[in-house]
Write an enzyme that holds these catalytic residues in place. Sequence first.
Site, PDB file in Angstrom:
ATOM      1  N   ARG A  57      49.447 161.745  91.566  1.00 55.19           N
ATOM      2  CA  ARG A  57      48.449 162.648  91.000  1.00 55.19           C
ATOM      3  C   ARG A  57      47.034 162.147  91.231  1.00 55.19           C
ATOM      4  O   ARG A  57      46.080 162.866  91.027  1.00 55.19           O
ATOM      5  CB  ARG A  57      48.723 162.860  89.514  1.00 55.19           C
ATOM      6  CG  ARG A  57      49.667 164.005  89.320  1.00 55.19           C
ATOM      7  CD  ARG A  57      50.313 164.012  87.970  1.00 55.19           C
ATOM      8  NE  ARG A  57      51.743 164.250  88.140  1.00 55.19           N
ATOM      9  CZ  ARG A  57      52.673 163.736  87.375  1.00 55.19           C
ATOM     10  NH1 ARG A  57      52.349 162.957  86.391  1.00 55.19           N
ATOM     11  NH2 ARG A  57      53.937 163.998  87.616  1.00 55.19           N
ATOM     12  N   VAL A  58      46.903 160.902  91.624  1.00 57.78           N
ATOM     13  CA  VAL A  58      45.566 160.405  91.932  1.00 57.78           C
ATOM     14  C   VAL A  58      45.222 160.808  93.358  1.00 57.78           C
ATOM     15  O   VAL A  58      44.110 161.160  93.691  1.00 57.78           O
ATOM     16  CB  VAL A  58      45.500 158.885  91.745  1.00 57.78           C
ATOM     17  CG1 VAL A  58      44.181 158.347  92.230  1.00 57.78           C
ATOM     18  CG2 VAL A  58      45.714 158.540  90.291  1.00 57.78           C
TER      19      VAL A  58
END
Length: 731
Positions: free
Chosen positions: A596-597
């Site tokens: 998700r980063v």
Amino acid sequence: MHFVYVVINVLLLAGIIVLVGRKAIAGIFRSRREKIDRELTEAETPLVLEPLPPAEAPVLPVEEEVGQIRAESEETLRGLETLFEGDSADQRREMLLQTRNAVVEKVLALTREHMSTEEYRASLAARHGEAVERILSRIHLTPGDMSYLARTGRLYVTLTSASPLAPELVDKVREKATDMVQAAGGEISFWVRENSELLGGLQLRIGDTIYDFSIADKLYRLGKTLKERPVTETDGDSMISGMRKAVQDMELGIDVFQVGRVISVSDGICWLDGLVDIMYGELVEFVNGQRGMVMDIQPDRVGCIIFGRYDHIDSYSRVRRLNIMASVPVGEAMLGRVVDALGNPIDGKGRIWTNERRPIEYNAPAIPDRMSVSVPLHTGIKAIDALVPIGRGQRELIIGDRQTGKSALVIDTILSQKGQGVICIYVAVGQKRASVAEFAARLEQRGAMEYTTIVSATASDSASLQYVAPFAGAAMSEYFMYKGRDVLIIYDDLSKHAVAYRELSLLLHRPSGREAYPGDIFYLHSRLLERAARLSPEAGGGSVTALPIIETQAGDISAYIPTNVISITDGQIFLEADLFNEGQRPAVNVGLSVSRVGGAAQTKLMKQVAASLRTSLAQYRELATFTQFGADLDNATKKVLASGARMMAALRQDRFAPLADWQQALLIFAVSEGFADKTQPEDMEVFAADLYRWFQAERPELVEQLSTGKKLDAAAQDKLRAALSEFAEAL
Ligand code: ATP
Ligand code: MG
């Protein structure tokens, strides 16, 4: 002529300075030498306990005993004299420690002997009145006593002494205690006992609290202060003077502490009576010095886990509340070592010299102290750096069935941290001892232990140790993070951790929930993983990147523990058994893996070359499933399939072969731009090796440019393409 005068003048001046200054200079040197001599003599006689200023009650060894200590310590002292000649720092510290312990034992024995003399006891008995006064001025009911009173309406008060007490003293205590308990609305049960184990003095117990004015307690305290003094490399003198001070400062004051009793011990769990106002996570000490940690608090009893062996703890034995939380040693000295869940070395390399400790449970950094993740953590694995990049301070789950290369992935990640300034902590929970040993040996072989600590609680260790290990690892990582360093911590694996916690919870009779796990299992893992963060510069500026590992059963990522940890982390790397068995290793399932980063944690270059990789690979996987029955295919589909297969092959990677960023970017660029079209998937490995070698030899300037990680502009891309066609022709 003029020159000759100058020379003569200078010579004359020098002569005068030497004549006048010699004395002064010699004086300076002499006083220096004298000072050093003085310091040396002082350092050689540090163990002598100076005669004490006469106190009302002498509590310390008297003159002749000091002489005895001096004589007995002669030998150890001689060890000290030669201490700093040629030994390694560790040897010196080991000697210091042994000397220290020997001296402590002597001091304790002599003090005990002295305190047991008739004379001393008589002088002590003369102070009983004063002691009782002081105790009575301090007594009060603790919240625990109040709750006990509320439940039973009665409180037990016991006055114990080594020798019979004067009746009026006893009456005084009874009166005051009765008043206190009756004021709280209860009845008192007052007992008077004699116990020679106190050696001297007296002790008042009200409920769980003991007000202690006894010799036994003094000795216990003294031993503790003396032995718990940290030993540092150079502090031979200060250690000894500190010890001397501890003995001198020992006054026979009133010690207040709480005690409970063991109700039962089994399976590493101990139930205690009393101590109802103790806190979760506090440490208690059993009579044999063994420690335990409070894990469960119920109205009428307290449950704690015991660290280590519990076969010497009897029911009804006493437990002392230590008023401290569980902690582990931390510091630079932990690097390169294999330790157990409590931070004790288990690698046979001797003691770990560190004076710092951190609590195993610690609050995660607050929101204002955090910064968004933007610095890549280079794993050296193509399939990860290109597709599911990890940033420093991120929590990325590694999930897969058993034997799908989960541990192999993290060992490679540790290896590629070499020279990157990242400290690694590998927490092994519930694994085989042999696997941990092999892991350590691999790291050692490749010089990666220098920046790594292994915390090991193997399957043969107790569930309590397995439960504590990840928290201990987290505490060790926080030490570095708050000092501004970057840390990578690996929990291998949290499914076994959950099982250990389930075992403890069931033994503690907690109600079980889904899959028999206790209700707070989510909280357990979230408070552990929340401690990973990237700190803002004001808060310390370091980071902890956490890679928890979860083992699934038959690829079921929707089971209880996997879904929990998936929701806590910032993404997952899903390793698939089928891919692994097909030979696609590392077996990263591109469709189910996310970070998700994402791109924020990639270098600009990698982001650029891998931009469309994800979608094209997903497309390929989809087409491949459809077409596996060998239907007639049009050319466009065939092409997509061929290039997809080639890219999949390019993402394969052997163990222990982490790649530099430029190598990964170059290979992905070459394959996606079609320069490997003539290469069969099975020859991809050779192609890649040739590619790196050729570029390093023929185009070092391009390698250099790629190594910067900067985005390629159109001109640079053209240059790269030109070089690649040349390479493809040379092939
Ligand atoms: P476990 O569930 O037992 O912990 P695991 O998922 O951690 O297993 P590993 O022990 O890392 O898996 O790997 C299993 C086997 O696969 C090992 O024998 C390892 O050598 C092999 N293996 C893992 N990765 C690769 C790779 N990239 N290339 C070749 N072999 C690999
Ligand atoms: Mg493993």
